[in-house]
Design a protein around this motif. Structure first.
Motif, PDB file in Angstrom:
ATOM      1  N   UNK A 209       0.789  -1.230   0.000  1.00 43.02           N
ATOM      2  CA  UNK A 209       0.000   0.000   0.000  1.00 43.02           C
ATOM      3  C   UNK A 209       0.822   1.280   0.000  1.00 43.02           C
ATOM      4  N   UNK A 210       1.892   1.386   0.774  1.00 42.30           N
ATOM      5  CA  UNK A 210       2.690   2.613   0.670  1.00 42.30           C
ATOM      6  C   UNK A 210       3.180   2.886  -0.749  1.00 42.30           C
ATOM      7  N   UNK A 211       3.547   1.841  -1.463  1.00 43.55           N
ATOM      8  CA  UNK A 211       4.011   2.018  -2.841  1.00 43.55           C
ATOM      9  C   UNK A 211       2.863   2.418  -3.764  1.00 43.55           C
ATOM     10  N   UNK A 212       1.686   1.833  -3.568  1.00 42.60           N
ATOM     11  CA  UNK A 212       0.518   2.191  -4.384  1.00 42.60           C
ATOM     12  C   UNK A 212       0.170   3.665  -4.194  1.00 42.60           C
ATOM     13  N   UNK A 213       0.152   4.114  -2.953  1.00 40.17           N
ATOM     14  CA  UNK A 213      -0.156   5.526  -2.681  1.00 40.17           C
ATOM     15  C   UNK A 213       0.912   6.440  -3.249  1.00 40.17           C
ATOM     16  N   UNK A 214       2.158   6.019  -3.158  1.00 40.45           N
ATOM     17  CA  UNK A 214       3.241   6.841  -3.678  1.00 40.45           C
ATOM     18  C   UNK A 214       3.116   7.015  -5.189  1.00 40.45           C
ATOM     19  N   UNK A 215       2.762   5.938  -5.896  1.00 42.22           N
ATOM     20  CA  UNK A 215       2.587   6.020  -7.346  1.00 42.22           C
ATOM     21  C   UNK A 215       1.409   6.926  -7.714  1.00 42.22           C
ATOM     22  N   UNK A 216       0.384   6.929  -6.862  1.00 41.69           N
ATOM     23  CA  UNK A 216      -0.801   7.752  -7.124  1.00 41.69           C
ATOM     24  C   UNK A 216      -0.623   9.193  -6.668  1.00 41.69           C
ATOM     25  N   UNK A 217       0.491   9.462  -5.994  1.00 39.36           N
ATOM     26  CA  UNK A 217       0.762  10.819  -5.535  1.00 39.36           C
ATOM     27  C   UNK A 217      -0.086  11.250  -4.357  1.00 39.36           C
ATOM     28  N   UNK A 218      -0.475  10.281  -3.515  1.00 46.06           N
ATOM     29  CA  UNK A 218      -1.293  10.598  -2.344  1.00 46.06           C
ATOM     30  C   UNK A 218      -0.626  10.024  -1.096  1.00 46.06           C
ATOM     31  N   UNK A 219      -1.102  10.483   0.069  1.00 46.61           N
ATOM     32  CA  UNK A 219      -0.543  10.000   1.327  1.00 46.61           C
ATOM     33  C   UNK A 219      -1.610  10.053   2.410  1.00 46.61           C
ATOM     34  N   UNK A 220      -1.702   9.017   3.244  1.00 47.35           N
ATOM     35  CA  UNK A 220      -2.681   9.019   4.334  1.00 47.35           C
ATOM     36  C   UNK A 220      -2.369  10.120   5.350  1.00 47.35           C
ATOM     37  N   UNK A 221      -3.422  10.805   5.799  1.00 49.17           N
ATOM     38  CA  UNK A 221      -3.227  11.863   6.788  1.00 49.17           C
ATOM     39  C   UNK A 221      -4.310  11.858   7.863  1.00 49.17           C
ATOM     40  N   UNK A 222      -5.477  11.299   7.552  1.00 47.47           N
ATOM     41  CA  UNK A 222      -6.595  11.303   8.496  1.00 47.47           C
ATOM     42  C   UNK A 222      -7.200   9.909   8.599  1.00 47.47           C
ATOM     43  N   UNK A 223      -7.810   9.637   9.737  1.00 50.06           N
ATOM     44  CA  UNK A 223      -8.444   8.342   9.972  1.00 50.06           C
ATOM     45  C   UNK A 223      -9.843   8.559  10.547  1.00 50.06           C
ATOM     46  N   UNK A 224     -10.806   7.826  10.036  1.00 50.54           N
ATOM     47  CA  UNK A 224     -12.128   7.756  10.662  1.00 50.54           C
ATOM     48  C   UNK A 224     -12.400   6.304  11.017  1.00 50.54           C
ATOM     49  N   UNK A 225     -12.780   6.027  12.236  1.00 49.66           N
ATOM     50  CA  UNK A 225     -13.132   4.674  12.654  1.00 49.66           C
ATOM     51  C   UNK A 225     -14.527   4.703  13.254  1.00 49.66           C
ATOM     52  N   UNK A 226     -15.290   3.652  12.960  1.00 48.99           N
ATOM     53  CA  UNK A 226     -16.631   3.486  13.511  1.00 48.99           C
ATOM     54  C   UNK A 226     -16.694   2.129  14.191  1.00 48.99           C
ATOM     55  N   UNK A 227     -17.133   2.120  15.444  1.00 48.99           N
ATOM     56  CA  UNK A 227     -17.338   0.863  16.169  1.00 48.99           C
ATOM     57  C   UNK A 227     -18.830   0.767  16.470  1.00 48.99           C
ATOM     58  N   UNK A 228     -19.419  -0.406  16.212  1.00 47.63           N
ATOM     59  CA  UNK A 228     -20.875  -0.486  16.292  1.00 47.63           C
ATOM     60  C   UNK A 228     -21.342  -1.929  16.435  1.00 47.63           C
TER      61      UNK A 228
END
Length: 232
Positions: A209-228
């Motif tokens: 995944x880090x390589x996939x994001x790097x090729x797409x020119x994007x980077x993770x910065x935020x997280x949303x989690x839902x527990x239910x």
């Protein structure tokens, strides 16, 4: 006599048009993202955010994901999609994800476009949410020889009873809020969270995944989690 008949027809038509519209739920895709990776064969990944834009609860019913080549010709399709939570009250949002292996092509560039269709149906289920905080943890030292990216979800049972059947979904986004990744876990009925206690669940991301994001020119910065939990 004819006047009475016409009056009755007018009253019937007025009643039908003045009656409120039937309450329905509507599952609407509000965001979507598509990746193709050819490191180990050609694999496609789909992530989407959905919202109930109707006025009653809606339950995920079916989905279809079709992938096309550069000429617009179909390569493959997949109806094995997951939606989490699977039931949404009006105004609530959830996440959809799927993956597909494309054996019709040899390069990621050959899979050029896609189309996603998601449908829902009316539901009597209810979803109970629990306090939850998420964090993206890149490049964690797992042991002496191995490092890995994780997404963690810290879940609190704020009730007075042990909760079984907990589910958690995590969504990774870039700085602008664009959806990059979705993962889901189910605790099933064999694992309970004690009343008032907090647990941390950890999603392990695949190495590519880090390589996939790097090729797409994007980077993770935020997280949303839902527990239910979902009740019928």
């Amino acid at each position: 006599m004819k006047k009475w008949i016409w009056l009755a027809i007018f009253v019937l038509i007025f009643t039908m048009t003045a009656a409120p519209a039937l309450a329905v739920g509507k599952m609407t895709v509000t965001q979507e993202n598509f990746y193709v990776d050819d490191e180990y064969g050609v694999n496609a990944y789909l992530f989407a955010k959905v919202e109930n834009t109707g006025d009653r609860a809606v339950e995920y019913s079916a989905g279809l994901w079709e992938i096309y080549d550069k000429n617009g010709d179909p390569l493959t399709s997949n109806d094995w999609l997951g939606c989490y939570p699977s039931c949404l009250a009006p105004g609530e949002t959830g996440y959809v994800y799927a993956s597909a292996y494309i054996d019709e092509v040899e390069s990621a560039e050959d899979a050029d476009d896609y189309m996603l269709t998601v449908t829902g149906k009316s539901s009597d289920q209810t979803v109970t949410y629990y306090p939850c905080q998420g964090e993206y943890q890149p490049d964690v030292q797992v042991n002496e020889y191995y490092r890995q990216d994780f997404v963690t979800a810290e879940i609190t049972n704020d009730t007075r009873e042990t909760v079984f059947g907990m589910e958690v979904v995590a969504a990774l986004m870039d700085e602008e809020g664009n959806l990059l990744y979705v993962e889901h876990a189910d605790f099933y009925d064999s694992t309970g969270i004690n009343a008032g206690s907090t647990v941390t669940y950890r999603f392990a991301l695949s190495d590519n995944w880090p390589e996939i994001w790097d090729k797409a020119g994007v980077a993770p910065a935020k997280v949303e989690v839902l527990a239910y939990t979902i009740q019928d």
